[in-house]
Design a protein around this motif. Sequence first.
Motif, PDB file in Angstrom:
ATOM      1  N   TYR A  83      10.150  42.066 -20.424  1.00  0.00           N
ATOM      2  CA  TYR A  83       9.031  42.506 -21.186  1.00  0.00           C
ATOM      3  C   TYR A  83       9.398  42.773 -22.669  1.00  0.00           C
ATOM      4  O   TYR A  83      10.420  43.514 -22.830  1.00  0.00           O
ATOM      5  CB  TYR A  83       8.652  43.915 -20.735  1.00  0.00           C
ATOM      6  N   LYS A  84       8.790  41.774 -23.519  1.00  0.00           N
ATOM      7  CA  LYS A  84       9.122  41.964 -24.794  1.00  0.00           C
ATOM      8  C   LYS A  84       7.778  41.731 -25.675  1.00  0.00           C
ATOM      9  O   LYS A  84       7.013  40.514 -25.127  1.00  0.00           O
ATOM     10  CB  LYS A  84      10.127  41.067 -25.281  1.00  0.00           C
ATOM     11  N   GLN A  85       7.598  42.079 -26.830  1.00  0.00           N
ATOM     12  CA  GLN A  85       6.543  42.065 -27.518  1.00  0.00           C
ATOM     13  C   GLN A  85       5.190  42.039 -26.838  1.00  0.00           C
ATOM     14  O   GLN A  85       4.262  41.414 -26.972  1.00  0.00           O
ATOM     15  CB  GLN A  85       6.779  40.757 -28.448  1.00  0.00           C
ATOM     16  N   GLY A  86       5.183  42.947 -25.905  1.00  0.00           N
ATOM     17  CA  GLY A  86       3.978  43.270 -25.225  1.00  0.00           C
ATOM     18  C   GLY A  86       3.617  42.103 -24.158  1.00  0.00           C
ATOM     19  O   GLY A  86       2.243  42.177 -23.582  1.00  0.00           O
ATOM     20  N   GLN A  87       4.376  41.485 -23.709  1.00  0.00           N
ATOM     21  CA  GLN A  87       4.155  40.596 -22.616  1.00  0.00           C
ATOM     22  C   GLN A  87       5.585  39.855 -21.971  1.00  0.00           C
ATOM     23  O   GLN A  87       6.524  40.323 -22.506  1.00  0.00           O
ATOM     24  CB  GLN A  87       3.667  38.978 -23.043  1.00  0.00           C
ATOM     25  N   TRP A  88       5.440  39.506 -20.755  1.00  0.00           N
ATOM     26  CA  TRP A  88       6.598  39.169 -20.038  1.00  0.00           C
ATOM     27  C   TRP A  88       7.056  37.562 -20.068  1.00  0.00           C
ATOM     28  O   TRP A  88       6.191  36.922 -20.580  1.00  0.00           O
ATOM     29  CB  TRP A  88       6.083  39.265 -18.265  1.00  0.00           C
ATOM     30  N   TRP A  89       8.299  37.598 -20.385  1.00  0.00           N
ATOM     31  CA  TRP A  89       8.827  36.145 -20.858  1.00  0.00           C
ATOM     32  C   TRP A  89      10.197  36.096 -19.821  1.00  0.00           C
ATOM     33  O   TRP A  89      10.582  36.822 -19.073  1.00  0.00           O
ATOM     34  CB  TRP A  89       9.541  36.266 -22.019  1.00  0.00           C
ATOM     35  N   PHE A  90      10.181  34.866 -19.262  1.00  0.00           N
ATOM     36  CA  PHE A  90      11.336  34.089 -18.447  1.00  0.00           C
ATOM     37  C   PHE A  90      12.286  33.958 -19.320  1.00  0.00           C
ATOM     38  O   PHE A  90      11.988  33.526 -20.537  1.00  0.00           O
ATOM     39  CB  PHE A  90      10.952  33.087 -17.625  1.00  0.00           C
ATOM     40  N   TYR A  91      13.528  34.149 -19.254  1.00  0.00           N
ATOM     41  CA  TYR A  91      14.762  33.938 -19.922  1.00  0.00           C
ATOM     42  C   TYR A  91      15.740  33.428 -19.126  1.00  0.00           C
ATOM     43  O   TYR A  91      16.092  33.911 -17.928  1.00  0.00           O
ATOM     44  CB  TYR A  91      14.848  35.044 -20.944  1.00  0.00           C
ATOM     45  N   ASP A  92      16.758  32.798 -19.690  1.00  0.00           N
ATOM     46  CA  ASP A  92      18.227  32.415 -19.203  1.00  0.00           C
ATOM     47  C   ASP A  92      18.909  33.549 -19.144  1.00  0.00           C
ATOM     48  O   ASP A  92      19.388  34.032 -20.382  1.00  0.00           O
ATOM     49  CB  ASP A  92      18.567  31.044 -19.896  1.00  0.00           C
ATOM     50  N   VAL A  93      19.306  34.074 -18.188  1.00  0.00           N
ATOM     51  CA  VAL A  93      20.249  35.075 -18.131  1.00  0.00           C
ATOM     52  C   VAL A  93      21.733  34.953 -18.871  1.00  0.00           C
ATOM     53  O   VAL A  93      22.048  35.641 -19.625  1.00  0.00           O
ATOM     54  CB  VAL A  93      20.595  35.610 -16.775  1.00  0.00           C
ATOM     55  N   ARG A  94      22.043  33.833 -18.405  1.00  0.00           N
ATOM     56  CA  ARG A  94      23.493  33.796 -18.849  1.00  0.00           C
ATOM     57  C   ARG A  94      23.436  33.378 -20.393  1.00  0.00           C
ATOM     58  O   ARG A  94      24.453  33.734 -21.173  1.00  0.00           O
ATOM     59  CB  ARG A  94      24.188  32.576 -18.055  1.00  0.00           C
ATOM     60  N   ALA A  95      22.509  32.510 -20.830  1.00  0.00           N
ATOM     61  CA  ALA A  95      22.408  32.169 -22.183  1.00  0.00           C
ATOM     62  C   ALA A  95      21.819  33.267 -23.066  1.00  0.00           C
ATOM     63  O   ALA A  95      22.187  33.108 -24.329  1.00  0.00           O
ATOM     64  CB  ALA A  95      21.938  30.629 -22.252  1.00  0.00           C
ATOM     65  N   ASP A  96      21.283  34.026 -22.416  1.00  0.00           N
ATOM     66  CA  ASP A  96      20.339  34.992 -23.085  1.00  0.00           C
ATOM     67  C   ASP A  96      19.384  34.604 -24.149  1.00  0.00           C
ATOM     68  O   ASP A  96      19.278  34.856 -25.226  1.00  0.00           O
ATOM     69  CB  ASP A  96      21.270  36.018 -23.791  1.00  0.00           C
ATOM     70  N   GLN A  97      18.695  33.437 -23.548  1.00  0.00           N
ATOM     71  CA  GLN A  97      17.809  32.902 -24.337  1.00  0.00           C
ATOM     72  C   GLN A  97      16.128  32.736 -23.760  1.00  0.00           C
ATOM     73  O   GLN A  97      16.122  32.719 -22.234  1.00  0.00           O
ATOM     74  CB  GLN A  97      18.196  31.275 -24.615  1.00  0.00           C
ATOM     75  N   ILE A  98      15.009  33.178 -24.331  1.00  0.00           N
ATOM     76  CA  ILE A  98      13.997  32.908 -23.795  1.00  0.00           C
ATOM     77  C   ILE A  98      13.596  31.457 -23.305  1.00  0.00           C
ATOM     78  O   ILE A  98      13.796  30.697 -24.006  1.00  0.00           O
ATOM     79  CB  ILE A  98      12.990  33.356 -24.988  1.00  0.00           C
ATOM     80  N   ILE A  99      12.917  31.394 -22.103  1.00  0.00           N
ATOM     81  CA  ILE A  99      12.375  30.054 -21.949  1.00  0.00           C
ATOM     82  C   ILE A  99      11.084  29.902 -22.216  1.00  0.00           C
ATOM     83  O   ILE A  99      10.560  28.870 -23.051  1.00  0.00           O
ATOM     84  CB  ILE A  99      12.586  29.800 -20.236  1.00  0.00           C
ATOM     85  N   ARG A 100      10.183  30.672 -21.524  1.00  0.00           N
ATOM     86  CA  ARG A 100       8.713  30.598 -22.083  1.00  0.00           C
ATOM     87  C   ARG A 100       8.027  31.769 -21.544  1.00  0.00           C
ATOM     88  O   ARG A 100       8.462  32.644 -20.608  1.00  0.00           O
ATOM     89  CB  ARG A 100       8.291  29.491 -21.050  1.00  0.00           C
ATOM     90  N   PRO A 101       6.766  32.083 -21.766  1.00  0.00           N
ATOM     91  CA  PRO A 101       5.884  33.244 -21.402  1.00  0.00           C
ATOM     92  C   PRO A 101       5.942  33.102 -20.058  1.00  0.00           C
ATOM     93  O   PRO A 101       5.760  31.979 -19.221  1.00  0.00           O
ATOM     94  CB  PRO A 101       4.685  33.049 -22.196  1.00  0.00           C
ATOM     95  N   ALA A 102       5.801  34.218 -19.159  1.00  0.00           N
ATOM     96  CA  ALA A 102       5.855  34.251 -17.780  1.00  0.00           C
ATOM     97  C   ALA A 102       4.342  33.554 -17.170  1.00  0.00           C
ATOM     98  O   ALA A 102       4.516  33.275 -15.975  1.00  0.00           O
ATOM     99  CB  ALA A 102       6.033  35.758 -17.277  1.00  0.00           C
ATOM    100  N   ASN A 103       3.375  33.714 -17.971  1.00  0.00           N
ATOM    101  CA  ASN A 103       2.131  33.211 -17.662  1.00  0.00           C
ATOM    102  C   ASN A 103       2.227  31.643 -17.460  1.00  0.00           C
ATOM    103  O   ASN A 103       1.393  31.237 -16.666  1.00  0.00           O
ATOM    104  CB  ASN A 103       1.053  33.453 -18.758  1.00  0.00           C
ATOM    105  N   GLU A 104       3.144  31.111 -18.205  1.00  0.00           N
ATOM    106  CA  GLU A 104       3.259  29.640 -17.861  1.00  0.00           C
ATOM    107  C   GLU A 104       4.220  29.142 -16.939  1.00  0.00           C
ATOM    108  O   GLU A 104       5.145  28.522 -17.033  1.00  0.00           O
ATOM    109  CB  GLU A 104       3.850  29.021 -19.347  1.00  0.00           C
ATOM    110  N   LEU A 105       3.850  29.675 -15.676  1.00  0.00           N
ATOM    111  CA  LEU A 105       4.693  29.146 -14.403  1.00  0.00           C
ATOM    112  C   LEU A 105       5.147  27.685 -14.018  1.00  0.00           C
ATOM    113  O   LEU A 105       6.038  27.227 -14.170  1.00  0.00           O
ATOM    114  CB  LEU A 105       4.084  29.715 -13.130  1.00  0.00           C
TER     115      LEU A 105
END
Length: 122
Positions: A83-105
């Motif tokens: 949860y960042k900047q007021g919304q949920w995001w999927f992220y790559d745990v190992r690379a510590d990089q955001i993938i996409r907003p969680a709404n975009e399944l």
Amino acid sequence: MGTHAKVPGTRQAASPPRDVERGRGPVTFIPQRERLSYLFHLAQLFERLHGLMAVFAVIDGFVVLRVIPVRQPRGARTVGCVYKQGQWWFYDVRADQIIRPANELAATAREIGTQMETVVAA
């Protein structure tokens, strides 16, 4: 005797968070059920992608999704939900990089699937 005192044979109340003990007041609580819901729905989309399977794991107390290519398990990806900047995001745990907003399944599943096909093919 306080609620948090340890008395043998009785049920113990959980200790308050350290921030509360220091007098800073309650910390903002982010419900974990939302994180689980997003990860669960993402896992269901991987059921439709051939050659990939998804399993749940816990890292540092947080539930994550391991996406594993069936034929090459070493190419697995660990997907978390933050949860960042007021919304949920999927992220790559190992690379510590955001993938996409969680709404975009669906878009997230396609992106991860495509990247994993590239890794498996290499």
